[in-house]
Design a protein around this motif. Structure first.
Motif: not given
Length: 301
Positions: A5-19
Motif C-alpha cells: 500500500l502506498l498512501a500519499v498526502g499531507e501530514t502536519m505536525a499537531m500541537l495540543a495541550p497535554a492537560d
C-alpha cells in the motif's frame, strides 16, 4: 509477500495541550503527527500490510519529528521528500475553540505534477489518496490528477477517500472535483452524510447510483454501519457499539482496517468488520493518542 500500500498526502505536525486546557491556559503540550493518508497507512501496517507513505516535509525540526513518528507506527517513510524552500505544516488543537491550521505555503501544499510523474509505483498494489490533497492548492490538484492517471495506466488499484474538509473549501467548490476524482477510482470510501452535503444523495443507494462505474464503493454511516457495493452485490455491517471519546481519525482507521483485510483476501463482510474494529479503537482514544489506537496492546515509546 504482503501486497504493498502506498498512501500519499499531507501530514502536519499537531500541537495540543497535554492537560485538556485551552492553548492560553495550558502548561504543557503534546506534539504529534496528523494526516489522513499516513493514518491509513499506519492502521494497515498494524494489521500486517506493507505500508508506505509519500509526502513532502520541510527541512526543519517539525518535519524530522513527523517523519520519526510516522515511521514509529510501522510505516515505510523512505520515499518522503524534504523541501528546503517550504516549511512543514502545523495545526493547533485548542479545546473549546477548535483547530487552527498553519499550512499556507507548506511543503505539502506545493505537491506538483512533477512529483506525481516521479512517484515510485513499480511494486505498489494499492495507491491510497484522498480529497484533502485536491483542496490544498491548484498544483496539488494537478498532482492528484496525474498520480491517479499513472496508477490506472500501470494497473495499480486506486483507493480514494472523499474526505471533504469544509475548512479547506466549500461544498459548492468541492462537489464537482471530488465527484470526478471518485469516478476514476477503483475503490471509494465516502461518508453518507458528506455525500448528501456534496451531491444531494441521502441514502447509500443514491450514492451507488451516482457512481455506478466504481468497482468497490464503501458508504459509511457513522454509528449506524457501513455498506460496500461490488458490482450488483450490496453488503451491510453495523458499526460496533462504543463510547466515543474523540471521533478524529476514525474514518482513516476504518479505511486502513478495510484495506488490510482486502489485501488478505477477506470477504466483503469481513473487510467491513475489520474497518469497524479499527475505527472503534480510534473512537475510544483521544486524537493525540493515535499510538494507542493503532497499537492498543503496546506501550508507547
Amino acid at each position: 509477500m504482503s501486497p504493498v500500500l502506498l498512501a500519499v498526502g499531507e501530514t502536519m505536525a499537531m500541537l495540543a495541550p497535554a492537560d485538556g486546557a485551552g492553548v492560553v491556559e495550558a502548561t504543557g503540550f503534546l506534539v504529534d503527527a496528523g494526516g489522513a493518508e499516513s493514518n491509513v497507512a499506519a492502521h494497515a501496517a498494524a494489521l500486517g500490510m506493507t505500508a508506505r507513505w509519500w509526502s513532502r516535509l520541510g527541512v526543519d525540526a517539525l518535519g524530522d519529528r513527523v517523519l520519526r513518528q510516522v515511521a514509529a507506527r510501522g510505516v515505510d517513510v523512505s520515499l518522503v521528500e524534504r523541501d528546503a524552500a517550504h516549511p512543514t505544516g502545523l495545526y493547533v488543537k485548542d479545546p473549546g475553540r477548535g483547530v487552527s491550521y498553519y499550512r499556507r505555503g507548506s511543503a505539502a501544499s506545493c505537491f506538483s505534477r512533477a512529483d506525481a510523474e516521479n512517484l515510485a509505483l513499480d511494486d505498489v498494489d494499492v495507491l491510497h489518496v484522498s480529497g484533502i490533497t485536491a483542496a490544498l492548492s491548484d498544483t496539488a490538484r494537478d498532482f492528484l490528477d496525474v498520480a491517479i492517471g499513472r496508477a490506472r495506466d500501470e494497473g495499480v488499484t486506486v483507493s480514494f477517500d472523499v474526505n471533504h474538509r469544509v475548512a479547506l473549501w466549500s461544498a459548492t467548490e468541492a462537489a464537482p472535483v471530488l465527484r470526478a476524482l471518485a469516478a476514476r477510482a477503483d475503490l471509494v470510501f465516502v461518508g453518507r452524510d458528506e455525500a448528501e452535503v456534496l451531491w444531494g444523495t441521502p441514502t447509500d443507494a443514491d450514492v451507488r447510483a451516482l457512481f455506478p462505474g466504481v468497482a468497490e464503493l464503501v458508504v459509511k454511516d457513522g454509528d449506524v454501519g457501513a455498506t460496500v457495493f461490488t458490482g450488483e452485490e450490496r453488503v451491510f455491517i453495523p458499526s460496533l457499539p462504543v463510547e466515543v471519546l474523540d471521533a478524529v481519525g476514525a474514518g482513516d482507521a476504518f479505511a486502513g482496517g478495510y484495506l488490510a483485510a482486502r489485501a488478505a483476501g477477506a470477504t466483503a463482510s469481513d473487510r467491513l468488520r475489520s474497518g469497524h474494529e479499527r475505527a472503534a479503537l480510534t473512537l475510544r482514544t483521544y486524537g493525540d493518542s493515535l499510538h494507542d489506537a493503532i497499537h492498543p496492546d503496546r506501550t508507547p515509546t
